[in-house]
Enzyme design. Structure first.
Site, PDB file in Angstrom:
ATOM      1  N   SER A  21       5.741   5.888  -3.968  1.00 38.88           N
ATOM      2  CA  SER A  21       6.956   6.642  -3.627  1.00 38.88           C
ATOM      3  C   SER A  21       7.615   6.077  -2.375  1.00 38.88           C
ATOM      4  CB  SER A  21       6.662   8.139  -3.468  1.00 38.88           C
ATOM      5  OG  SER A  21       6.053   8.406  -2.232  1.00 38.88           O
ATOM      6  N   GLY A  22       8.822   6.566  -2.113  1.00 36.99           N
ATOM      7  CA  GLY A  22       9.510   6.299  -0.858  1.00 36.99           C
ATOM      8  C   GLY A  22       9.758   4.831  -0.553  1.00 36.99           C
ATOM      9  N   ILE A  23       9.485   4.464   0.695  1.00 33.07           N
ATOM     10  CA  ILE A  23       9.783   3.116   1.184  1.00 33.07           C
ATOM     11  C   ILE A  23       8.929   2.072   0.457  1.00 33.07           C
ATOM     12  CG2 ILE A  23       9.600   1.628   3.235  1.00 33.07           C
ATOM     13  CD1 ILE A  23      10.249   4.265   4.894  1.00 33.07           C
ATOM     14  N   GLY A  24       7.677   2.412   0.190  1.00 32.87           N
ATOM     15  CA  GLY A  24       6.797   1.469  -0.515  1.00 32.87           C
ATOM     16  C   GLY A  24       7.310   1.167  -1.912  1.00 32.87           C
ATOM     17  N   SER A  67       7.079   3.096  13.014  1.00 34.00           N
ATOM     18  CA  SER A  67       8.122   4.132  13.118  1.00 34.00           C
ATOM     19  C   SER A  67       8.834   3.937  14.447  1.00 34.00           C
ATOM     20  CB  SER A  67       7.482   5.518  13.089  1.00 34.00           C
ATOM     21  OG  SER A  67       8.436   6.488  13.468  1.00 34.00           O
ATOM     22  N   TYR A  91       0.984  11.477  15.441  1.00 37.29           N
ATOM     23  CA  TYR A  91       1.729  10.514  14.613  1.00 37.29           C
ATOM     24  C   TYR A  91       2.268   9.387  15.490  1.00 37.29           C
ATOM     25  CZ  TYR A  91       5.264   8.753  11.337  1.00 37.29           C
ATOM     26  OH  TYR A  91       6.030   7.959  10.518  1.00 37.29           O
ATOM     27  N   THR A  93       0.859  -1.190   0.000  1.00 42.07           N
ATOM     28  CA  THR A  93       0.000   0.000   0.000  1.00 42.07           C
ATOM     29  C   THR A  93       0.896   1.242   0.000  1.00 42.07           C
ATOM     30  OG1 THR A  93      -0.222   0.278   2.406  1.00 42.07           O
ATOM     31  CG2 THR A  93      -1.769  -1.249   1.325  1.00 42.07           C
ATOM     32  N   GLY A  94       0.476   2.258  -0.726  1.00 39.75           N
ATOM     33  CA  GLY A  94       1.306   3.463  -0.834  1.00 39.75           C
ATOM     34  C   GLY A  94       2.616   3.148  -1.526  1.00 39.75           C
ATOM     35  N   GLY A  95       2.519   2.481  -2.687  1.00 40.29           N
ATOM     36  CA  GLY A  95       3.735   2.013  -3.365  1.00 40.29           C
ATOM     37  C   GLY A  95       4.269   2.954  -4.423  1.00 40.29           C
TER      38      GLY A  95
HETATM   39  N1  LIG Z   1      10.462   8.551   5.843  1.00 36.89           N
HETATM   40  C1  LIG Z   1      10.599   8.439   7.141  1.00 36.89           C
HETATM   41  O1  LIG Z   1      11.471   9.088   7.763  1.00 36.89           O
HETATM   42  C2  LIG Z   1       9.709   7.490   7.911  1.00 36.89           C
HETATM   43  C3  LIG Z   1      10.109   7.108   9.205  1.00 36.89           C
HETATM   44  C4  LIG Z   1       9.304   6.232   9.901  1.00 36.89           C
HETATM   45  C5  LIG Z   1       8.151   5.764   9.350  1.00 36.89           C
HETATM   46  N2  LIG Z   1       7.781   6.160   8.092  1.00 36.89           N
HETATM   47  C6  LIG Z   1       6.545   5.604   7.533  1.00 36.89           C
HETATM   48  O2  LIG Z   1       6.872   4.984   6.310  1.00 36.89           O
HETATM   49  C7  LIG Z   1       5.690   4.880   5.503  1.00 36.89           C
HETATM   50  C8  LIG Z   1       6.021   5.306   4.098  1.00 36.89           C
HETATM   51  O3  LIG Z   1       6.384   6.669   4.093  1.00 36.89           O
HETATM   52  P1  LIG Z   1       7.543   7.273   3.180  1.00 36.89           P
HETATM   53  O4  LIG Z   1       8.524   7.878   4.079  1.00 36.89           O
HETATM   54  O5  LIG Z   1       7.968   6.300   2.171  1.00 36.89           O
HETATM   55  O6  LIG Z   1       6.749   8.513   2.542  1.00 36.89           O
HETATM   56  P2  LIG Z   1       6.167   8.789   1.077  1.00 36.89           P
HETATM   57  O7  LIG Z   1       7.293   8.825   0.100  1.00 36.89           O
HETATM   58  O8  LIG Z   1       5.317   9.989   1.253  1.00 36.89           O
HETATM   59  O9  LIG Z   1       5.289   7.518   0.771  1.00 36.89           O
HETATM   60  C9  LIG Z   1       4.038   7.304   1.374  1.00 36.89           C
HETATM   61  C10 LIG Z   1       3.170   6.590   0.398  1.00 36.89           C
HETATM   62  O10 LIG Z   1       1.889   6.357   1.014  1.00 36.89           O
HETATM   63  C11 LIG Z   1       0.905   6.857   0.135  1.00 36.89           C
HETATM   64  N3  LIG Z   1      -0.314   7.246   0.821  1.00 36.89           N
HETATM   65  C12 LIG Z   1      -0.467   8.217   1.743  1.00 36.89           C
HETATM   66  N4  LIG Z   1      -1.748   8.280   2.119  1.00 36.89           N
HETATM   67  C13 LIG Z   1      -2.411   7.343   1.414  1.00 36.89           C
HETATM   68  C14 LIG Z   1      -3.747   6.929   1.337  1.00 36.89           C
HETATM   69  N5  LIG Z   1      -4.698   7.505   2.083  1.00 36.89           N
HETATM   70  N6  LIG Z   1      -4.081   5.930   0.492  1.00 36.89           N
HETATM   71  C15 LIG Z   1      -3.135   5.351  -0.272  1.00 36.89           C
HETATM   72  N7  LIG Z   1      -1.859   5.699  -0.259  1.00 36.89           N
HETATM   73  C16 LIG Z   1      -1.498   6.687   0.571  1.00 36.89           C
HETATM   74  C17 LIG Z   1       1.565   8.025  -0.556  1.00 36.89           C
HETATM   75  O11 LIG Z   1       0.820   8.430  -1.706  1.00 36.89           O
HETATM   76  P3  LIG Z   1       0.839   9.976  -2.191  1.00 36.89           P
HETATM   77  O12 LIG Z   1       2.079  10.061  -3.058  1.00 36.89           O
HETATM   78  O13 LIG Z   1      -0.427  10.128  -2.937  1.00 36.89           O
HETATM   79  O14 LIG Z   1       0.944  10.838  -0.980  1.00 36.89           O
HETATM   80  C18 LIG Z   1       2.908   7.397  -0.856  1.00 36.89           C
HETATM   81  O15 LIG Z   1       2.850   6.525  -1.955  1.00 36.89           O
HETATM   82  C19 LIG Z   1       4.640   5.740   6.193  1.00 36.89           C
HETATM   83  O16 LIG Z   1       3.755   4.901   6.906  1.00 36.89           O
HETATM   84  C20 LIG Z   1       5.470   6.586   7.166  1.00 36.89           C
HETATM   85  O17 LIG Z   1       4.722   6.979   8.285  1.00 36.89           O
HETATM   86  C21 LIG Z   1       8.552   7.008   7.355  1.00 36.89           C
END
Ligand SMILES: NC(=O)c1ccc[n+]([C@@H]2O[C@H](COP(=O)([O-])OP(=O)(O)OC[C@H]3O[C@@H](n4cnc5c(N)ncnc54)[C@H](OP(=O)(O)O)[C@@H]3O)[C@@H](O)[C@H]2O)c1
Length: 247
Positions: A16-19, A136, A149, A12-14
């Site tokens: 960008s980023g970690i996904g 997290s 958060y 899910t949320g694939g």
């Molecule tokens: N990066 C960090 O430092 C960090 C640290 C700890 C935990 N995390 C967790 O890691 C996970 C991934 O985050 P990331 O850092 O990779 O950030 P990201 O690049 O913003 O990726 C998040 C992904 O989730 C999607 N998303 C958000 N809301 C959604 C929804 N309602 N329905 C479907 N998709 C949705 C985003 O889509 P859009 O592009 O449309 O927004 C994006 O594809 C999150 O759960 C975040 O809390 C991140």
């Protein structure tokens, strides 16, 4: 080694980023990989880049989750790997300045959405499947201005452990991966572009390893937990944070 061949994975949320990084790794390891997201063009573009299957769903909406489960069932039958990753940080505010819309959007995506994604997919999981929640390191830390958060991720950790017990008889494993600061798009969605570089630089300075993580660092742990090599691991949390939590 292509140790995920013949597995069906969903992230899910694939887009960008970690996904995205994890979906790429799943594909390299041989899994058929579905990525979801709420923005059609972004999800289709990302899927096209790596060879994933795009499905559109807003994980905060129950109707979307139910439709997603239906589509996966119709197209693939069952899932072997469910990576519940979609999440947002929301606004950084003191509890005294809390706003209801921020509370609701963080909780709707990070907690309610993640919870119901697991709940609705349970009938579609193969016995022996692996579920990984993206939590997290702050789930077990207490930093000012991050109460909502932190609470959303802390709740996920406890749900994952309960799910691990409820699903153990089907040999379905449920674990959480808890990154610290990992350079993705996540901050660009809450802060002005000119602030973002400074925030990552400051974060790097407070970590014992003096660097922030990369999405690939997290992806490696998720793909390990998804594999049969992790068949004795369930109900556990894996912190990947350059030593932030112990400092
Ligand atoms: N990066 C960090 O430092 C960090 C640290 C700890 C935990 N995390 C967790 O890691 C996970 C991934 O985050 P990331 O850092 O990779 O950030 P990201 O690049 O913003 O990726 C998040 C992904 O989730 C999607 N998303 C958000 N809301 C959604 C929804 N309602 N329905 C479907 N998709 C949705 C985003 O889509 P859009 O592009 O449309 O927004 C994006 O594809 C999150 O759960 C975040 O809390 C991140």
């Amino acid at each position: 080694m292509k140790n995920l061949t013949n597995k069906i994975a969903l992230v899910t949320g694939g887009n960008s980023g970690i996904g995205y990084a994890t979906a790429k790794e799943f594909l390299e390891l041989g899994a058929t990989t579905i990525i979801t997201g709420r923005r059609k063009q972004a999800v289709e573009d990302a899927a096209g880049e790596i060879g994933a299957i795009p499905l559109i769903a807003d994980q905060s909406k129950l109707a979307d989750i139910e439709q997603l489960v239906k589509e996966v069932q119709e197209q693939f039958g069952k899932l072997d790997i469910l990576f519940i990753n979609a999440g947002i940080t929301g606004e950084a505010t003191l509890i005294s300045d809390a706003k209801e819309d921020n509370f609701d959007s963080v909780m709707d995506i990070n907690l309610k959405g993640a919870y119901f994604t697991l709940s609705k997919f349970i009938p579609v999981l193969n016995d022996g499947a692996s579920v990984i929640f993206l939590s997290s390191n702050v789930a077990s830390m207490n930093k000012p201005q991050s109460s909502v958060y932190q609470a959303s991720k802390a709740a996920l950790n406890t749900i994952a452990k309960t799910a691990a017990l409820e699903l153990a008889d089907r040999k379905i494993r449920v674990n959480t991966v808890s990154p610290g600061p990992t350079r993705t798009e996540v901050l660009n969605k809450s802060y002005d572009a000119e602030m973002v570089d400074g925030i990552w630089d400051n974060l790097a300075q407070i970590l014992p390893l003096k660097k922030v993580g990369k999405p690939e660092d997290v992806a490696k742990m998720v793909t390990y937990l998804a594999s049969d090599a992790a068949s004795f691991i369930t109900g556990s949390d894996f912190v990947i944070d350059g030593g932030m939590k112990i400092n």
